[in-house]
Design a protein around this motif. Structure first.
Motif, PDB file in Angstrom:
ATOM      1  N   UNK A 125       0.825  -1.202   0.000  1.00  0.00           N
ATOM      2  CA  UNK A 125       0.000   0.000   0.000  1.00  0.00           C
ATOM      3  C   UNK A 125       0.864   1.258   0.000  1.00  0.00           C
ATOM      4  N   UNK A 126       2.024   1.185   0.649  1.00  0.00           N
ATOM      5  CA  UNK A 126       2.906   2.347   0.729  1.00  0.00           C
ATOM      6  C   UNK A 126       3.376   2.757  -0.658  1.00  0.00           C
ATOM      7  N   UNK A 127       3.673   1.774  -1.519  1.00  0.00           N
ATOM      8  CA  UNK A 127       4.216   2.077  -2.841  1.00  0.00           C
ATOM      9  C   UNK A 127       3.197   2.761  -3.738  1.00  0.00           C
ATOM     10  N   UNK A 128       1.896   2.627  -3.423  1.00  0.00           N
ATOM     11  CA  UNK A 128       0.872   3.269  -4.242  1.00  0.00           C
ATOM     12  C   UNK A 128       1.022   4.786  -4.180  1.00  0.00           C
ATOM     13  N   UNK A 129       1.492   5.309  -3.070  1.00  0.00           N
ATOM     14  CA  UNK A 129       1.646   6.743  -2.914  1.00  0.00           C
ATOM     15  C   UNK A 129       2.935   7.253  -3.549  1.00  0.00           C
ATOM     16  N   UNK A 130       3.770   6.363  -4.043  1.00  0.00           N
ATOM     17  CA  UNK A 130       5.033   6.749  -4.646  1.00  0.00           C
ATOM     18  C   UNK A 130       4.906   6.759  -6.159  1.00  0.00           C
ATOM     19  N   UNK A 131       5.927   7.126  -6.840  1.00  0.00           N
ATOM     20  CA  UNK A 131       5.902   7.173  -8.293  1.00  0.00           C
ATOM     21  C   UNK A 131       7.025   8.026  -8.834  1.00  0.00           C
ATOM     22  N   UNK A 132       8.069   8.216  -8.030  1.00  0.00           N
ATOM     23  CA  UNK A 132       9.227   9.003  -8.431  1.00  0.00           C
ATOM     24  C   UNK A 132      10.392   8.044  -8.639  1.00  0.00           C
ATOM     25  N   UNK A 133      10.970   8.061  -9.855  1.00  0.00           N
ATOM     26  CA  UNK A 133      11.989   7.086 -10.212  1.00  0.00           C
ATOM     27  C   UNK A 133      13.264   7.778 -10.686  1.00  0.00           C
ATOM     28  N   UNK A 134      14.388   7.176 -10.365  1.00  0.00           N
ATOM     29  CA  UNK A 134      15.702   7.702 -10.772  1.00  0.00           C
ATOM     30  C   UNK A 134      16.531   6.544 -11.318  1.00  0.00           C
ATOM     31  N   UNK A 135      16.677   6.495 -12.649  1.00  0.00           N
ATOM     32  CA  UNK A 135      17.427   5.420 -13.310  1.00  0.00           C
ATOM     33  C   UNK A 135      16.917   4.044 -12.841  1.00  0.00           C
ATOM     34  N   UNK A 136      15.609   3.910 -12.780  1.00  0.00           N
ATOM     35  CA  UNK A 136      14.999   2.682 -12.287  1.00  0.00           C
ATOM     36  C   UNK A 136      14.753   1.714 -13.441  1.00  0.00           C
ATOM     37  N   UNK A 171       1.562  11.831  -9.831  1.00  0.00           N
ATOM     38  CA  UNK A 171       0.303  12.576  -9.804  1.00  0.00           C
ATOM     39  C   UNK A 171      -0.589  12.320 -11.009  1.00  0.00           C
ATOM     40  N   UNK A 172      -0.093  11.625 -12.012  1.00  0.00           N
ATOM     41  CA  UNK A 172      -0.893  11.393 -13.212  1.00  0.00           C
ATOM     42  C   UNK A 172      -1.848  10.214 -13.031  1.00  0.00           C
ATOM     43  N   UNK A 173      -2.859  10.146 -13.904  1.00  0.00           N
ATOM     44  CA  UNK A 173      -3.734   8.988 -13.894  1.00  0.00           C
ATOM     45  C   UNK A 173      -3.047   7.827 -14.607  1.00  0.00           C
ATOM     46  N   UNK A 176      -2.140   8.227 -18.447  1.00  0.00           N
ATOM     47  CA  UNK A 176      -1.122   9.257 -18.641  1.00  0.00           C
ATOM     48  C   UNK A 176       0.242   8.719 -18.210  1.00  0.00           C
ATOM     49  N   UNK A 177       0.274   7.946 -17.149  1.00  0.00           N
ATOM     50  CA  UNK A 177       1.535   7.335 -16.712  1.00  0.00           C
ATOM     51  C   UNK A 177       2.084   6.418 -17.805  1.00  0.00           C
ATOM     52  N   UNK A 178       1.204   5.638 -18.411  1.00  0.00           N
ATOM     53  CA  UNK A 178       1.656   4.769 -19.497  1.00  0.00           C
ATOM     54  C   UNK A 178       2.191   5.584 -20.670  1.00  0.00           C
ATOM     55  N   UNK A 179       1.508   6.686 -20.997  1.00  0.00           N
ATOM     56  CA  UNK A 179       1.974   7.546 -22.092  1.00  0.00           C
ATOM     57  C   UNK A 179       3.381   8.070 -21.820  1.00  0.00           C
TER      58      UNK A 179
END
Length: 206
Positions: A125-136, A171-173, A176-179
């Motif tokens: 559940x914690x990861x759902x609030x995340x979405x910031x990646x750096x060379x991932x 923050x995207x839906x 949009x994230x897939x795009x």
């Protein structure tokens, strides 16, 4: 607007049954010994405890059932028993929908129009609030999306897993994230029923 719902003064011991004419969103209290049935047109939606939307499209002779949480079963209505559980019905999970073609009696499963993050009770559940990646690694990003939305995402070429992604998609839906991901990796995606297929040549392993 204009929808009507018919229900008895008291439900039978083994089932809760309502009759819908029009569109409605349901939130059903979980009661395994007394499943909930919604009769609408030629289909029956059976649930144990979930939230979902039923939306008729009279112009195209279609009925749509879309699941927000939980799980539902959708069947054609039988004239004799009310539920024909031996036909080509479908089981829907969160962020999935089915369109029932009234003229041909066919069910077409798909991804919901606006997928929402799935409510989880575990550490994911914690990861759902995340979405910031750096060379991932791309595989980790896809794992994040699958875990957040409960939607299977496949790649046509495993070379996609050699790609890396840097960016903020918190923050995207969903679409949009897939795009954003596809633009960053020179890929594209297609909706295949209740799954997503990402198409691209991938990246060099070095």
């Amino acid at each position: 607007a204009g929808a009507t719902l018919q229900y008895p003064a008291g439900f039978l011991p083994g089932r809760r049954e309502v009759y819908l004419n029009g569109a409605a969103f349901f939130e059903v209290t979980k009661h395994p010994d007394q499943p909930f049935f919604v009769y609408c047109g030629n289909i029956v939606t059976r649930v144990l405890g979930t939230s979902f939307t039923i939306r008729p499209n009279e112009k195209d002779h279609q009925l749509e059932v879309s699941v927000k949480t939980g799980k539902v079963e959708v069947y054609e209505k039988s004239a004799a028993s009310g539920v024909n559980e031996n036909n080509n019905g479908v089981i829907l999970l969160p962020n999935q929908k089915v369109i029932y073609e009234e003229t041909g009696g066919q069910f077409v499963a798909a991804i919901a129009d606006r997928p929402l993050p799935v409510i989880r009770t575990d550490s994911a559940a914690v990861s759902i609030q995340q979405g910031i990646f750096d060379e991932t690694p791309f595989a980790r990003v896809l794992e994040y999306l699958q875990g957040s939305y409960g939607i299977d995402i496949l790649v046509e070429d495993e070379g996609m897993y050699h790609c890396v992604f840097t960016g903020d998609i918190s923050r995207q839906d969903f679409f949009t994230r897939l795009d954003v991901l596809c633009q960053a990796t020179g890929a594209s995606y297609e909706i295949k029923g209740t799954r997503i297929l990402i198409k691209g040549r991938g990246c060099n392993q070095n």
